[in-house]
Design a protein around this motif. Structure first.
Motif: not given
Lengths: 158, 430
Positions: B151-154, B275-280, B333-336
């Motif tokens: 932690p802290p893990s995104i 962060f915009s690419v993973p959050l997109f 992130i996408s996989a989760v």
């Protein structure tokens, strides 16, 4: 071609500055909320709505700029060189056009649907929350157009 | 054709054709929505709904924190501290590499940022000291994945926010497995150093160790803010993240003054692009995940798995195998987000605690960061080391084995994950 590049460069610079301002404001708003709640025991509800609004603008403007810079996630399964290298280029372009259509056309639709509803804490139209999505679509669309023109230009140059 | 097959098959086909992951998620969803006669404005609505989360705001702040740490002298201070602490053990620079990644993981939570920043300093130093470039790249990339677990893990934030699991408990659940994987990497480094004759750095003395501790102490307050604040219930993860950002800004621009204030806009823009690419992708995964649930994928997978075996251990081992496979082509992130309904349904079926399931899924998916074709950390490290990806891949395989072994070990010894969260968050387990 050079004129197109100048326009898109200028647009990217402008978008980058808007992104930086929105992110700086986001940091300030959330910091204010933490201070208000933990130090002054004064919960502020409006900060949540402002933070969410700025967050959406940062993500979708950033995604538009990142597309032009080619930093979206791609998995390298298909060879980038060779006689079949045009297939992923064509698929990427076609997929891009459809995504632009959805983000731009239906993003505007969604903004219009929510235009008459207001945020209870901010008193502004909820269309502001959805507005960055069609803008993202437009930025991606421009980048696709620039890519297509660049490809045609290189072909003509031989 | 079955819409679920079109959705999942279409997505993987588009990804194989080099369509970017965010677009592939949206496009596969759009095709199924047209097939099902669903309105396309729902795409926009679901995309927005998925990012409409205060908890998710922690992600940009932790990514910005990573940018601030790398811009000034904080990373160097942590390197000095690691050097003075473990550099004198045989394979010294390798231990420094793992140790600093563990410390960095407790500050930022981004694996790719760790690989780029630590790798650019340590990989050239390791090569100069006689370490093989492939081993240097492999160790740097593998140790960076600790950022996803410690932690802290995104990823843990995203898992907790969308899976309705306590993020504080997930954070604590990641501590012991993360440290165990880190220590096992150091033991492996020691054994490789013995075999290859890699040197130890000279012990700098207790005075130097004290100085390094003093210089690194201010930065080490960041995990105290984050973990302490969240565990004590003073901060939400987002509030903890912003407090850590403010402290890092004070250190870098006011106390240490190693970056001019005029650099702030550049840092802000770089962080937004980070962060915009993973959050997109998260937004795109919103509509995809909604369709997965709408089409009842979790029930189908559960029915299939139970037809193979109803043994809880076999179910979880099959899930680990599935996530390892998924992790090779999708970022965690996408996989989760895409497979969360399936992960949780199988976890429930096997009677696994949700906190344990979240940590186990995160550890397993972290392996994908160092395995091709989507092994972004290995890719960055091999570029820095100027070594062929294939050679770095071979060198990373034993470390991949270690990480998977510890994930599997936690299936048989759940307290490896659950002991700390049970102590700090007894209410989550009642």
């Amino acid at each position: 071609m050079a004129a197109m590049a100048r326009i898109t460069d200028a647009l990217e610079t402008l978008t980058s500055w808007v992104m930086a301002a929105a992110f700086a404001a986001l940091i300030c708003v959330v910091a204010l909320q933490v201070l208000a709640r933990n130090v002054f025991s004064l919960p502020m509800i409006w900060t949540l709505d402002v933070a969410q609004l700025l967050f959406a603008w940062c993500i979708f403007l950033g995604a538009g700029v990142a597309f032009r810079r080619g930093t979206h996630y791609i998995v390298d399964l298909w060879p980038a060189e060779g006689p079949l290298a045009w297939i992923p280029v064509a698929c990427g372009f076609l997929a891009g056009v459809i995504v632009v259509y959805v983000l731009l056309w239906h993003g505007i639709d969604m903004a219009e649907i929510t235009a008459r509803r207001q945020s209870q804490t901010l008193g502004i139209s909820l269309a502001w929350n959805f507005a960055p999505i069609p803008i993202c679509g437009a930025l991606i669309g421009l980048a696709l157009l620039e890519q297509a023109l660049g490809l045609m230009h290189r072909r003509r140059a031989g | 054709m079955n819409p679920l097959v079109v959705l999942i098959g279409g997505f993987f086909l588009l990804v194989a054709l080099r369509v970017n992951i965010g677009f592939a998620l949206i496009l596969a969803s759009v095709i199924v929505m047209v097939m099902e006669g669903l309105p396309l404005t729902s795409v926009i609505n679901q995309m927005y709904s998925n990012i409409d989360s205060f908890t998710l705001l922690a992600v940009p702040f932790f990514m910005f924190l990573g940018r601030i740490l790398n811009s000034g002298s904080i990373t160097q201070r942590l390197l000095d501290l690691s050097n003075a602490s473990v550099g004198h053990i045989r394979g010294g620079l390798g231990h420094v590499n793992v140790f600093v990644s563990m410390v960095f993981a407790s500050l930022s939570g981004s694996a790719a940022a760790d690989t780029a920043s630590i790798g650019s300093i340590l990989i050239p130093a390791m090569k100069r000291a006689g370490y093989s470039p492939a081993f240097s790249a492999a160790l740097t990339a593998a140790s960076s994945t600790l950022g996803v677990i410690i932690p802290p893990s995104i990823i843990l934030i995203v898992y907790g926010a969308f899976g309705n699991v306590s993020i504080g408990a997930l954070f604590l659940g990641g501590v012991v497995p993360g440290l165990t994987i880190g220590v096992s990497m150091m033991i492996y480094t020691y054994l490789v150093a013995l075999r290859e004759g890699y040197p130890a750095l000279p012990f700098p003395g207790f005075a130097a160790l004290r100085t390094a501790l003093w210089h690194g102490a201010a930065a080490m307050l960041i995990p105290v803010f984050v973990l302490g604040g969240v565990i004590a219930g003073v901060f939400t993860p987002t509030e903890a993240a912003i407090s850590a950002v403010l402290w890092a800004l004070i250190l870098t621009f006011i106390l240490f003054r190693d970056v001019p204030v005029s650099e702030i806009p550049k840092l802000l823009i770089a962080a937004v692009l980070d962060f915009s690419v993973p959050l997109f992708t998260v937004a795109g995964a919103g509509i995809f995940g909604w369709l997965i649930a709408y089409l009842g994928a979790a029930k189908i997978v559960v029915a299939f798995i139970t037809s193979v075996s109803s043994d809880p251990t076999v179910i979880i081992l099959m899930l680990i195998g599935f996530l390892l496979l998924v992790g090779t082509v999708l970022n965690p992130i996408s996989a989760v987000l895409i497979f969360l309904p399936i992960i949780q349904a199988l976890g429930d079926l096997a009677g696994m605690n949700p906190v344990h399931m979240g940590v186990l899924a995160t550890i397993t998916l972290s392996v994908g960061l160092i395995t091709p074709p989507y092994g972004i950390c290995l890719l960055i490290a091999s570029q820095i080391a100027q070594v062929a990806l294939g050679r770095a891949m071979l060198a990373v395989l034993p470390i991949v084995g270690l990480t998977i072994s510890i994930a599997v070990l936690s299936v048989f010894f759940p307290n490896l994950v659950l002991a700390l969260p049970r102590l700090a968050f007894p209410n989550v387990f009642n």
